[in-house]
Design an enzyme around this catalytic site. Structure first.
Site, PDB file in Angstrom:
ATOM      1  N   HIS A 107     -24.256 -29.336 -21.578  1.00 17.15           N
ATOM      2  CA  HIS A 107     -25.686 -29.507 -21.271  1.00 17.15           C
ATOM      3  C   HIS A 107     -25.853 -30.587 -20.197  1.00 17.15           C
ATOM      4  O   HIS A 107     -26.677 -30.464 -19.289  1.00 17.15           O
ATOM      5  CB  HIS A 107     -26.448 -29.977 -22.511  1.00 17.15           C
ATOM      6  CG  HIS A 107     -26.742 -28.911 -23.528  1.00 17.15           C
ATOM      7  ND1 HIS A 107     -27.321 -27.709 -23.218  1.00 17.15           N
ATOM      8  CD2 HIS A 107     -26.579 -28.907 -24.886  1.00 17.15           C
ATOM      9  CE1 HIS A 107     -27.491 -26.989 -24.341  1.00 17.15           C
ATOM     10  NE2 HIS A 107     -27.039 -27.700 -25.359  1.00 17.15           N
ATOM     11  N   GLU A 122     -22.211 -30.922 -25.711  1.00 13.43           N
ATOM     12  CA  GLU A 122     -23.288 -31.750 -25.149  1.00 13.43           C
ATOM     13  C   GLU A 122     -22.990 -32.118 -23.696  1.00 13.43           C
ATOM     14  O   GLU A 122     -23.899 -32.224 -22.876  1.00 13.43           O
ATOM     15  CB  GLU A 122     -23.510 -33.005 -25.998  1.00 13.43           C
ATOM     16  CG  GLU A 122     -23.936 -32.737 -27.443  1.00 13.43           C
ATOM     17  CD  GLU A 122     -25.137 -31.810 -27.570  1.00 13.43           C
ATOM     18  OE1 GLU A 122     -25.954 -31.735 -26.629  1.00 13.43           O
ATOM     19  OE2 GLU A 122     -25.253 -31.133 -28.615  1.00 13.43           O
TER      20      GLU A 122
HETATM   21 ZN   LIG Z   1     -26.818 -27.141 -27.352  1.00 18.73          ZN
END
Ligand SMILES: [Zn+2]
Length: 725
Positions: free
Chosen positions: A510, A507
């Site tokens: 991202h 995450e």
């Molecule tokens: Zn992902």
């Protein structure tokens, strides 16, 4: 592979969605054009009195004033935002000047600001800290925004202006980002049907509306059927194999009746641990036969949805829905995606056959679908003498987070510094992200790690505010990560499983894609790209988490401070490819079901009458053994029938080509922080958003197209290369 999504909670996705034409039939000369009837909206000044969404946010970093935001502020602010968007679009449509980049393309990009401001908060809170009022409002707001978007797409005057600017494109002397904005704006209009004849547009609009209601119904059926299933056990002797904690969790009333539902974590835990074979079979069937017949049958709905999508694709001039969807994805065509899946499936099936034989040797009888989880765990314990829980003391949350930050600091020459900024929940932490080379502020990163009643499951990244630099005003993003770790008891350290550590790195990957962007326009800044590309910057960062050099920094015993022993790392790495035959096959089986539903021509789709028979044909065609249950079946495949992943479920594995190949470049260079490679990775992947087509972005980083061998190797399907010195 992570099933989490890079959710774009923020504004960019809404720039077009939000804007709308307020024109009525009487205003417009294009009499034959489709008119999307927009409801009249009224909102009074009194209703907006003291509404925090109507004020400037002057606190630190321009963070939303969470403490002042109440449920009743959302609706009027959203309605007002819609009205202002309509007015902005109307001004654009009414403009009698020659269409220019400035008065058309930029004006579109700027539109919807006040709506985006409230939707950024609404969209995020509905996932991370929801309540009944927000849930009720969701049902009202999203269909409304869909209609507003269609009204923009099918506005002929607007599209004519966009087209005129595009045609003048080469003479305008635009720089690369401006030119890309023009290209993508036009492309988004065309792909949504703006260039079609008015009568065809009318049919597309009808299909859109029908699909919106059918997919909602599909999701509601699934929810109803999932909640309805309960396996009740009153004889504790039948709970053999389950841990005491697990048993207690199943008997929340404490009245000696154990209730097993279809929650994924409960399902996996029970299928793995429970000794009672008959109970496993009941739960297995309960899970896979959901919404399969009766009042809440999703099979018929899936057929109807596939037919409408096929028809819409035909109207748009495509062979199938999948051909339309994949046109701008990395795979480009469904045939290419299928070819890739088939190539990984082959060694996956071979490995799965070996796994089955191993289990049968141990069990002494033929294994069935409801036995796989259980006996694979027994083989694992037998072969690797490894229990993931042995790792936990070495993975303390604070250190793991700092470990991920340090990887990014070294790769990208940035700094993350904790700052005192109030979030939407007391446990939220905020970090100021800075570029070391320029000392410039890159964005604010807020993380929300622990689960709670008001948060949806899973882990995801999103943004409250996208980055932009228009009209001389630079706005840096406000990016968040959410996870669902169970909070430790007060005073206890938060210890993680290695899977949770990987999720944290994922995450954060991202997050960096959002934070490092240098794109000026929200519509292709940050995490832009189809799922088969956008998972790459997240998945690639996971590789650093298990490197000995990185582990030595962050994986220290929470009491003694001792670095994780190499023997434990070796055990962990050895067990990593275990059961990959099964995992690969169940995932690819679901991806094949998805692609085949969406590769149907309109004519072929019209002939389908039995969803289960269709699905079984697909599984048979690829020799998927019956003993391996697809990860999803047609009647409970929300990703593709009630989510944004139709014809796209293959994406997680496709992105794995990129992350395996991309990290391999670092490994081959002998330096996981190789400065030349990390500079290219930063420039072409994390900073560039959707500046170029995704395959070109990847090539610019890597110097060539990705090869599939590193993926096969990581899954244990190919010989490992000679050990490095
Ligand atoms: Zn992902």
């Amino acid at each position: 592979m992570k099933m989490s999504e890079a959710l774009k909670g923020g504004a960019a996705a809404l720039v077009l969605a939000a804007a709308a034409c307020g024109g009525t039939a009487a205003d417009k000369p294009a009499a034959s054009a489709v008119q999307i009837e927009l409801p009249e909206i009224t909102v009074t000044d009194a209703e907006l009195e003291g509404n925090p969404f109507r004020a400037d946010w002057t606190g630190p970093y321009g963070v939303p004033p969470f403490a002042d935001i109440r449920n009743e502020h959302f609706r009027p602010a959203i309605l007002k935002g819609i009205l202002e968007s309509r007015a902005e679009i109307q001004t654009l449509v009414d403009n009698t000047e020659e269409p220019t980049f400035e008065n058309t393309i930029l004006a579109l990009e700027r539109s919807g600001a006040s709506l985006n401001k409230v939707m950024g908060v609404f969209g995020n809170l509905s996932s991370t800290d929801t309540n009944e009022a927000i849930q009720a409002l969701e049902g009202e707001v999203y269909p409304m925004l869909t209609r507003e978007r269609d009204a923009v797409t099918f506005n002929p005057v607007l599209f004519a202006r966009v087209k005129a600017v595009l045609e003048a494109g080469d003479r305008l002397g635009l720089d690369e980002q401006d030119a890309r904005l023009l290209e993508l704006t036009h492309r988004n209009f065309v792909r949504a049907g703006a260039a079609l004849a008015p009568d065809v547009q009318a049919e597309v609009a009808t299909i859109n509306e029908e699909l919106s209601s059918l997919t909602t119904q599909y999701g509601q059926n699934l929810l109803t059927e999932t909640k309805a299933f309960k396996l009740e056990v009153s004889d504790p002797a039948r709970l053999g194999g389950l841990s005491e904690d697990f048993r207690n969790a199943l008997d929340s009333d404490g009245n000696n009746t154990w209730v097993i539902g279809l929650d994924r974590s409960v399902y996996e835990g029970f299928m793995t641990s429970a000794e009672d074979r008959d109970l496993r079979k009941q739960l297995f069937d309960g899970y896979r036969l959901r919404a399969d017949s009766g009042e809440f049958d999703n099979g018929a709905l899936a057929i109807k949805i596939a037919q409408l999508r096929a028809r819409r694709a035909e109207l748009m001039g495509y062979k199938s829905h999948a051909h339309h969807v994949l046109e701008n994805r990395m795979a480009k065509t469904p045939e290419a995606a299928l070819g890739f899946l088939a190539r990984v499936l082959e060694p996956g099936l071979a490995r799965a056959a070996e796994e089955k034989a191993d289990m049968e040797k141990l069990a002494g009888f033929p294994i069935e679908g409801h036995d796989w989880w259980h006996f694979s765990e027994k083989v694992r314990a037998d072969r690797y003498a490894f229990d993931e829980n042995q790792l936990r003391p070495y993975f303390e949350l604070g250190r793991a987070r700092d470990g991920a930050f340090e990887v990014a600091e070294r790769l990208f020459n940035i700094t993350l510094e904790r700052v005192d900024v109030a979030g939407w929940h007391p446990s939220v932490e905020a970090y100021d992200v800075k570029d070391n080379a320029t000392d410039e502020h890159l964005g604010l990163f807020m993380i929300d790690i622990f689960s709670r009643e008001s948060k949806r499951g899973g882990a995801w990244m999103s943004g409250y505010r996208d980055s932009s630099a228009m009209d001389g005003r630079v706005i840096r993003p406000l990016i968040t990560n959410n996870m669902n770790m169970v909070a430790p008891a007060s005073g206890q350290p938060a210890l993680m499983s290695f899977t949770e550590v990987e999720t944290l790195f994922h995450e954060f990957g991202h997050g960096l894609h959002g934070l490092l962007t240098t794109i000026r326009y929200p519509s292709f800044a940050g995490t832009y790209g189809g799922p088969d590309y956008v998972e790459f910057p997240a998945q690639v960062l996971e590789h650093w988490a298990s490197e000995p050099q990185v582990l030595a920094e962050y994986a220290r015993h929470n009491v003694t401070g001792e670095v994780i022993p190499q023997a434990l790392i070796d055990k962990m790495n050895n067990a990593a490819t275990f059961n990959q035959g099964f995992k690969t096959t169940e995932y690819i089986a679901a991806s094949l079901i998805d692609l085949h539903w969406h590769m149907l021509s309109s004519e072929e789709a019209a002939k389908i009458t039995d969803a289960r028979a269709f699905e079984l044909d697909v599984l048979k065609k690829y020799n998927i053994p019956e003993v391996i249950e697809p990860r999803y079946r047609t009647t409970y495949f929300s990703h593709i029938f009630d989510g944004g992943y139709s014809a796209g479920y293959y994406a997680y594995l496709w992105a794995e080509i990129l992350d395996a190949d991309g990290f391999d470049a670092f490994k081959q260079s002998g330096d996981i922080y190789n400065p030349e490679l990390s500079a290219k990775l930063k420039k072409w992947v994390y900073e560039s958003g959707g500046l170029r087509e995704t395959d070109e972005l990847y090539r610019n980083f890597r110097g060539s197209d990705p090869g599939i061998e590193p993926l096969l190797r990581n899954r244990g399907f190919a010989a490992k290369p000679p050990a490095e010195g």
